[in-house]
Design a protein around this motif. Sequence first.
Motif, short mmCIF file in Angstrom:
data_model
loop_
_atom_site.label_atom_id
_atom_site.label_comp_id
_atom_site.label_asym_id
_atom_site.label_seq_id
_atom_site.Cartn_x
_atom_site.Cartn_y
_atom_site.Cartn_z
N ASP A 147 -7.29 9.14 2.77
CA ASP A 147 -6.56 10.01 1.84
C ASP A 147 -5.47 10.82 2.53
OD1 ASP A 147 -8.07 9.06 -0.20
OD2 ASP A 147 -9.30 10.85 -0.45
N THR A 148 -5.74 11.25 3.76
CA THR A 148 -4.78 12.04 4.53
C THR A 148 -4.77 11.52 5.95
OG1 THR A 148 -6.42 13.69 5.25
CG2 THR A 148 -5.38 14.06 3.10
N PRO A 271 -6.07 9.53 -5.93
CA PRO A 271 -7.40 8.91 -5.91
C PRO A 271 -8.32 9.37 -7.03
CG PRO A 271 -7.20 10.57 -4.18
CD PRO A 271 -5.83 10.42 -4.78
N THR A 316 -13.01 7.28 2.81
CA THR A 316 -11.98 7.44 1.77
C THR A 316 -11.10 6.19 1.77
OG1 THR A 316 -10.67 8.71 3.36
CG2 THR A 316 -11.99 9.95 1.79
N HIS A 318 -8.93 2.88 1.05
CA HIS A 318 -7.89 2.46 0.13
C HIS A 318 -7.81 0.94 0.06
CE1 HIS A 318 -5.95 6.35 -0.95
NE2 HIS A 318 -6.63 6.73 0.11
N THR A 337 -11.21 5.07 -4.80
CA THR A 337 -10.74 5.68 -6.03
C THR A 337 -11.74 5.49 -7.17
OG1 THR A 337 -8.43 5.36 -5.40
CG2 THR A 337 -8.88 5.68 -7.74
#
Length: 463
Positions: A147-148, A271, A316, A318, A337
């Motif tokens: 996410d980051t 997300p 997290t 993706h 997500t």
Amino acid sequence: MSAIGASAGLATLLKNVEAQEAGALSPKRFFCVQRPVGTVYANYWPNGTGTDFSLSRILKPFEALRERMIVFRDLKLPWEGSEGGGHERGTAIMLTGMRTTELYPGNGGDDPVAFGPSVDQLFLKQSDALKHTPIASLQVSCDGRADTTEISTRHMSYSGYKQPMAPYYQAVDAYERLFGTLMPGGTTSENLEALARARAQKKSVLDFALKDLARLRALAPGSSKELLDGHETAIRELEVELDADPRDPAFCGIAARPERVAVSEYVDPDPYAHGNASEPDDVKHQRMGDLHFAVIKAAFRCDLTRVVTFQWAPGTSHVSFPGMWAPDPKVIKVHHTESHDAETADRQEFLTRVEVWYAERLATYLQDLAMTEDINGGKLLDNTIVPYVTEVGTAGHNWDNMPWVLFGGAGTGIKGNQVWTNGGGGQRCTNDLWMAVARHYGLNDFTLGDKDLHTVPISGLFG
């Protein structure tokens, strides 16, 4: 005098070969595999406990391995008193067993610092059974998107407090680390040709030794025939070994340098919005995993390393999967997500299908290890312990009832074909599991985490 000198040289050669043969036992190995985002309990837990159970939909791919697997039901991470987000905290704790009470600045405000070394590095440091290889340990990952810019979810292995060990995202880089270390200048075609020339020179020395042995036979008494035959056998065996020099990647089972995979850089901008991804990742994701595994198998086969951590993706994640969204198979959904608001039937079905996908990949890898011999003649899985872990229990970010599985070959003494529970005694800390695993590596006094974060090693897992 030349005959005496030749005899002494041959005796020294034979002594070295015999010493090598005497120590040719398949080594113990540690191969920890992670999959992200926890599980869906309803489709994960086996039906039954102890040795009387049937595997669930998610675990069904491991049916052929059930004699070598233990499914755990009553495990929890030592998360109490820690800081950090759900996937972030879980990833930093699951192998270190240490509370996370400090955050990295920025990174979404929930990125915790790991407070100690991970078990793979502790086992390596403390156990002689895992040492004496060209590469101490290997860390790989199949995807780096999160996410980051958070650190915690991207790293499984730590050498110490706030010291993450960066994984190789491309298998070719792990390949160069392993084989380039043994071959100065790397594994270019020129260096492989140089290796072939060096091997030819060594064989010419052995040819000379055989000629010297023939002269010695003419001079030595008949009573020496058996000893001289033994010398010749030793030379012939060494000649075969030189034909298959373990510095050659092909000998270790990987015929060509892995290609560099052009992975997707798509990151879901929201997300929590449950949008659709622009492109699928499943084919590339599997290819990344397959290439990494081929390198790991080659490293194990030639005993280049005995300790590996394998991460499919950050918690997290993706990574996107096509064909798994039940309402419309044409839709491409992102794994992490869809873990938000996961109580809906469609999302639970999606998460279950992704879990099955990861289980199928690992089942294939483990069966491959079970059939592949190392250079000492043992099967790779026989002496390998393979924890299959994830950083949260479910998408709801809990850290109890961790859906972990332990695999091991016959040489580990694992008491497989069981679903382990704590017999109504509540949740046991995952540190107690790591302490039990440590005993396989000769670490009977191994402890992990703060004193209130462990009790005693879990019993009944190994014979």
